[in-house]
Design a protein around this motif. Structure first.
Motif, mmCIF file in Angstrom:
data_model
loop_
_atom_site.group_PDB
_atom_site.id
_atom_site.type_symbol
_atom_site.label_atom_id
_atom_site.label_comp_id
_atom_site.label_asym_id
_atom_site.label_seq_id
_atom_site.Cartn_x
_atom_site.Cartn_y
_atom_site.Cartn_z
ATOM 1 N N LEU A 1 -1.162 -0.768 -10.021
ATOM 2 C CA LEU A 1 0.052 -0.674 -9.592
ATOM 3 C C LEU A 1 0.273 -1.871 -8.417
ATOM 4 O O LEU A 1 1.251 -2.456 -8.269
ATOM 5 N N GLN A 2 -0.509 -1.958 -7.758
ATOM 6 C CA GLN A 2 -0.600 -2.764 -6.403
ATOM 7 C C GLN A 2 -0.574 -4.294 -7.219
ATOM 8 O O GLN A 2 0.061 -5.259 -6.701
ATOM 9 N N ALA B 1 2.717 1.596 -3.089
ATOM 10 C CA ALA B 1 1.751 2.152 -4.360
ATOM 11 C C ALA B 1 1.846 3.396 -4.145
ATOM 12 O O ALA B 1 1.647 4.297 -5.185
ATOM 13 N N THR B 2 1.542 4.036 -2.866
ATOM 14 C CA THR B 2 1.089 5.588 -2.574
ATOM 15 C C THR B 2 2.255 6.324 -3.047
ATOM 16 O O THR B 2 2.215 7.505 -3.954
ATOM 17 N N GLU C 1 -4.767 8.398 -8.656
ATOM 18 C CA GLU C 1 -5.069 7.502 -7.921
ATOM 19 C C GLU C 1 -5.913 6.477 -8.439
ATOM 20 O O GLU C 1 -5.830 4.916 -8.022
ATOM 21 N N ARG C 2 -6.315 6.555 -9.749
ATOM 22 C CA ARG C 2 -7.085 5.459 -10.478
ATOM 23 C C ARG C 2 -6.274 4.335 -11.035
ATOM 24 O O ARG C 2 -6.531 3.268 -11.205
ATOM 25 N N ARG C 3 -4.705 4.465 -10.904
ATOM 26 C CA ARG C 3 -3.785 3.740 -11.271
ATOM 27 C C ARG C 3 -3.508 2.619 -10.229
ATOM 28 O O ARG C 3 -2.516 1.961 -10.435
ATOM 29 N N ARG C 4 -3.841 2.898 -8.959
ATOM 30 C CA ARG C 4 -3.497 2.443 -7.954
ATOM 31 C C ARG C 4 -3.636 0.781 -8.078
ATOM 32 O O ARG C 4 -2.767 0.054 -7.409
ATOM 33 N N GLY D 1 0.742 -1.202 -0.149
ATOM 34 C CA GLY D 1 0.114 -0.051 -0.090
ATOM 35 C C GLY D 1 1.022 1.177 0.115
ATOM 36 O O GLY D 1 0.593 2.166 -0.754
ATOM 37 N N LEU E 1 2.830 6.377 -7.161
ATOM 38 C CA LEU E 1 1.749 7.314 -7.684
ATOM 39 C C LEU E 1 2.285 8.593 -7.652
ATOM 40 O O LEU E 1 2.229 9.376 -8.702
ATOM 41 N N LYS E 2 2.866 9.128 -6.619
ATOM 42 C CA LYS E 2 3.396 10.423 -6.402
ATOM 43 C C LYS E 2 4.788 10.563 -7.340
ATOM 44 O O LYS E 2 4.912 11.508 -8.042
#
Ligand code: ZN
Length: 100
Positions: free
Chosen positions: A71-72, A54-55, A65-68, A51, A58-59
């Motif tokens: 990515l996860q 991923a955060t 955030e839709r790509r989380r 988690g 993304l940054k």
């Protein structure tokens, strides 16, 4: 130097799934740098904090955030240690032993 996009990062991680070591651009060092690494309570193996990682990624890639989810999923499929799903303080190996 052109900064790679999140899509390029995901493709490189996917391509390196069967590499030795696996992960490609995704590594324990990267997770450590991003503050998303912890260690197994039993054997001190490095474990990715999915988690948190991923955060931070993304940054880093300026992705929404839709790509989380993508990515996860890529992190979970990378072949790197993500911990036991029932005992997150342990690696997948020690998690199984301790839950028996
Ligand atoms: Zn362990």
């Amino acid at each position: 130097m052109i900064r790679p996009t999140l899509d390029q990062f995901l493709a490189a991680v996917e391509a390196a799934r069967t590499a030795d070591p696996p992960g490609g651009p995704l590594s324990y060092d990267l997770a450590d740098e991003l503050g998303a690494l912890h260690h197994c309570d039993e054997g001190d193996e490095p474990i990715l904090d999915v988690g948190r990682l991923a955060t931070e990624l993304l940054k880093r890639y300026g992705a929404s955030e839709r790509r989380r989810g993508d990515l996860q999923r890529a992190i979970r499929r990378s072949g790197l240690e993500i911990g036991d799903h029932l005992s997150p303080n342990y690696c997948s190996y020690h998690g199984q032993i301790t839950s028996e």
